[in-house]
Motif scaffolding. Structure first.
Motif, PDB file in Angstrom:
ATOM      1  N   THR A   1       0.843  -1.204   0.000  1.00 50.42           N
ATOM      2  CA  THR A   1       0.000   0.000   0.000  1.00 50.42           C
ATOM      3  C   THR A   1       0.871   1.245   0.000  1.00 50.42           C
ATOM      4  OG1 THR A   1      -1.767   1.149   1.156  1.00 50.42           O
ATOM      5  CG2 THR A   1      -0.131   0.095   2.516  1.00 50.42           C
TER       6      THR A   1
ATOM      7  N   ALA B   1      -6.154   7.236   1.966  1.00 47.86           N
ATOM      8  CA  ALA B   1      -7.064   6.738   0.943  1.00 47.86           C
ATOM      9  C   ALA B   1      -7.230   7.797  -0.133  1.00 47.86           C
ATOM     10  CB  ALA B   1      -8.408   6.408   1.569  1.00 47.86           C
TER      11      ALA B   1
ATOM     12  N   SER C   1      -7.572   3.804  -5.890  1.00 47.50           N
ATOM     13  CA  SER C   1      -8.473   3.720  -4.743  1.00 47.50           C
ATOM     14  C   SER C   1      -9.828   4.343  -5.048  1.00 47.50           C
ATOM     15  CB  SER C   1      -7.839   4.385  -3.516  1.00 47.50           C
ATOM     16  OG  SER C   1      -7.605   5.761  -3.755  1.00 47.50           O
TER      17      SER C   1
ATOM     18  N   ASP D   1      -7.185  -1.456  -2.514  1.00 51.33           N
ATOM     19  CA  ASP D   1      -8.508  -1.882  -2.059  1.00 51.33           C
ATOM     20  C   ASP D   1      -9.015  -1.105  -0.849  1.00 51.33           C
ATOM     21  OD1 ASP D   1      -7.028  -3.013  -0.005  1.00 51.33           O
ATOM     22  OD2 ASP D   1      -7.453  -5.086  -0.572  1.00 51.33           O
ATOM     23  N   GLN D   2      -8.172  -0.228  -0.271  1.00 52.72           N
ATOM     24  CA  GLN D   2      -8.653   0.590   0.832  1.00 52.72           C
ATOM     25  C   GLN D   2      -9.771   1.527   0.389  1.00 52.72           C
ATOM     26  OE1 GLN D   2      -5.850   1.078  -0.809  1.00 52.72           O
ATOM     27  NE2 GLN D   2      -4.937   3.101  -0.504  1.00 52.72           N
TER      28      GLN D   2
ATOM     29  N   GLY E   1     -13.364   0.233   1.093  1.00 54.33           N
ATOM     30  CA  GLY E   1     -13.665  -0.226   2.442  1.00 54.33           C
ATOM     31  C   GLY E   1     -14.857   0.455   3.097  1.00 54.33           C
TER      32      GLY E   1
ATOM     33  N   THR F   1      -7.086  -9.569   0.730  1.00 53.19           N
ATOM     34  CA  THR F   1      -7.104  -8.170   1.148  1.00 53.19           C
ATOM     35  C   THR F   1      -5.654  -7.712   1.209  1.00 53.19           C
ATOM     36  OG1 THR F   1      -7.164  -8.912   3.452  1.00 53.19           O
ATOM     37  CG2 THR F   1      -9.246  -8.291   2.447  1.00 53.19           C
TER      38      THR F   1
ATOM     39  N   THR G   1      -4.451  -4.236   1.739  1.00 49.48           N
ATOM     40  CA  THR G   1      -4.085  -3.090   2.563  1.00 49.48           C
ATOM     41  C   THR G   1      -4.611  -3.307   3.973  1.00 49.48           C
ATOM     42  OG1 THR G   1      -6.104  -1.834   2.043  1.00 49.48           O
ATOM     43  CG2 THR G   1      -4.219  -1.525   0.582  1.00 49.48           C
TER      44      THR G   1
ATOM     45  N   GLN H   1      -6.052  -1.192   5.765  1.00 48.25           N
ATOM     46  CA  GLN H   1      -7.386  -0.591   5.893  1.00 48.25           C
ATOM     47  C   GLN H   1      -8.483  -1.584   5.504  1.00 48.25           C
ATOM     48  OE1 GLN H   1      -4.675   0.749   4.406  1.00 48.25           O
ATOM     49  NE2 GLN H   1      -4.880   2.977   4.173  1.00 48.25           N
ATOM     50  N   ARG H   2      -8.285  -2.322   4.405  1.00 53.78           N
ATOM     51  CA  ARG H   2      -9.319  -3.270   3.963  1.00 53.78           C
ATOM     52  C   ARG H   2      -9.351  -4.491   4.877  1.00 53.78           C
ATOM     53  NH1 ARG H   2     -12.268  -2.538  -0.744  1.00 53.78           N
ATOM     54  NH2 ARG H   2     -14.014  -4.002  -0.762  1.00 53.78           N
TER      55      ARG H   2
END
Length: 467
Positions: free
Chosen positions: A12, A17, A155, A180-181, A184, A199, A201, A203-204
């Motif tokens: 990432t 984001a 993103s 992929d964040q 989310g 997944t 990142t 975050q995700r």
């Protein structure tokens, strides 16, 4: 070294984001660094056979596929099928569900700085849908319908596609996005089950509705990785080096994996982050030679691994082992690197594509039907596995299918193998798999290095990095 659900993990970026739109195309393309590792364990679904085919067509963003819903009164699934012997239907029980159809969506990076980077995940999901609809009956009277989206290696693209999927589909299945964040918050807000290939990142990974068929956590590293390296290269473990792309996730994973390897007795004489804009790798190779490094670990995209190894070849430097993640386990890596990448060692947590595996053979067969000429891949393998997980989870819920009920099922899945296709993954617990395999490239062909068969499993080491 650290096993990772296979996938893979994509690095990432350092920005918040939305960073996908704030860096260059080259920098975005650099952020690919999977992680792998897994083991052998019981599967969650029964083995099935191939009873026929319904060829499909290539999907594009937002386009529906497989519009052949089975009516509620048609023949139910036989007990030996993936979906079991569920009978009856509950009608339109939730968004994306009708009496005869379940709409699922796949969101993967198709366009962007590396066109088609995760097209294999979308193709594998489509292949599974075609296979299931043609041979397995239905899930409590309902066929599958797939809607495909392009997250554009961005993103913002992932966010937009997720918002659309929330309105059109019951679940997200087999998705693979480098940023992929972005999706989310949208996935969380609409409560859509999100069963991803992986997944990538943090975050995700923290999104409560998102689960990777390739499970992974930054701070948990299996001892199997460094132990396999020690057994394969016993004379080199006193002088190892770790090089990685200077982006957030790559840095975190490299530091975590190095700490785990040190705890298992591997000594590092050199560790270095490399900026993604750096095109001159000669100084790093000079340092490798100066320190006498005999093992070189690399975390970052495969294209940068090629760049490093080409620089090593130019300076006549050949370590005993060059070890990297599953992004290199791909025909494109061999085409790009040629002789310079021969000898590469990759750690993986999926079945080897060169060996006899029933689920890989099934994936390969149906991939050939929906995308002639496409090659199976690590990412595709885990997307296929995610689709199997969705079907078995939905079937266990029964006719009264709801998003919440599917999520409750997935949270209880702790040793998922997709019928032996991947090493056991703690999908519901979101914990790194404990096992892995090493493969080596020799003469342009990958073959097993260690263990002699299956996977090697170890204890999870909490390195404290990124936890």
């Amino acid at each position: 070294m650290r096993p990772r659900a296979a996938l893979i993990v994509l690095a990432t970026c350092v920005l918040v984001a939305g960073c996908g739109s704030r860096i260059t195309d080259e920098q975005r393309a650099a952020l690919v660094a999977p992680r792998a590792g897994t083991g052998v364990g019981p599967g969650e679904d029964a083995a099935v056979g191939d009873n026929g085919a319904v060829p499909g067509t290539e999907g594009v963003a937002g386009q529906e596929q497989n519009n052949n819903p089975q009516q509620p009164n048609q023949q139910p699934n036989p007990p030996g099928s993936i979906a079991g012997g569920c009978q009856g239907t509950g009608g339109a029980t939730d968004k994306g569900v009708t009496a005869g159809e379940i709409t699922i969506a796949n969101i993967s990076d198709i366009s962007g700085p590396v066109p088609g980077i995760f097209q294999s995940a979308q193709q594998a999901t489509k292949a599974f849908v075609e296979y299931f609809n043609a041979t397995q009956g239905a899930i409590c009277g309902r066929k599958l319908k797939l809607v495909s989206f392009d997250s554009r290696t961005d993103s913002g693209g992932d966010q937009q596609a997720t918002a659309q999927a929330c309105e059109q589909a019951f679940a997200l299945v087999g998705s693979m996005s480098g940023f992929d964040q972005g999706g989310g918050p949208a996935a969380t807000n609409c409560g859509i089950p999100d069963l991803r290939a992986s997944t990538v990142t943090v975050q995700r990974q923290r999104v409560p509705v998102s689960f990777g068929a390739a499970s992974n956590v930054v701070n948990l590293v299996s001892s199997a990785g460094p132990d396999l390296v020690k057994s394969a290269f016993p004379g080199a473990i006193g002088s190892a080096a770790y090089l990685y792309l200077n982006v957030d996730a790559s840095s975190q994973n490299a530091r975590s994996m190095q700490k785990a390897a040190e705890q298992r007795g591997i000594k590092f004489v050199y560790s270095q982050a490399i900026d993604i804009a750096d095109v001159n790798y000669a100084p790093y190779v000079a340092k490798l030679k100066e320190t006498g490094a005999k093992i070189v670990y690399w975390i970052g995209s495969a294209q940068y691994a090629v760049r490093l190894q080409q620089a090593m070849r130019q300076q006549g430097y050949t370590p005993e082992a060059f070890i990297t993640d599953p992004s290199a386990y791909d025909p494109q890596y061999i085409r790009q690197g040629g002789a310079a990448v021969d000898g590469t060692v990759v750690y993986t947590n999926g079945a080897l594509l060169e060996e006899n595996n029933a689920q890989v053979a099934l994936y390969r067969q149906w991939l050939g039907r929906i995308a002639p000429g496409a090659a199976p891949s690590y990412f595709g393998m885990f997307a296929w596995a995610a689709a199997r997980l969705f079907v078995t989870s939905a079937a266990k819920v029964g006719p009264q299918l709801t998003r919440k009920a599917v999520l409750d099922q997935v949270r209880g899945v702790r040793e998922f193998t997709a019928e032996g296709m991947v090493a056991p993954q703690d999908v519901g617990g979101k914990r790194t798999s404990a096992c892995m395999t090493l493969v080596r490239l020799k003469g342009g062909t990958w073959s097993r290095l260690a263990p002699a068969s299956g996977y090697s499993c170890g204890a999870l080491i909490d390195t404290g990095v990124g936890g």
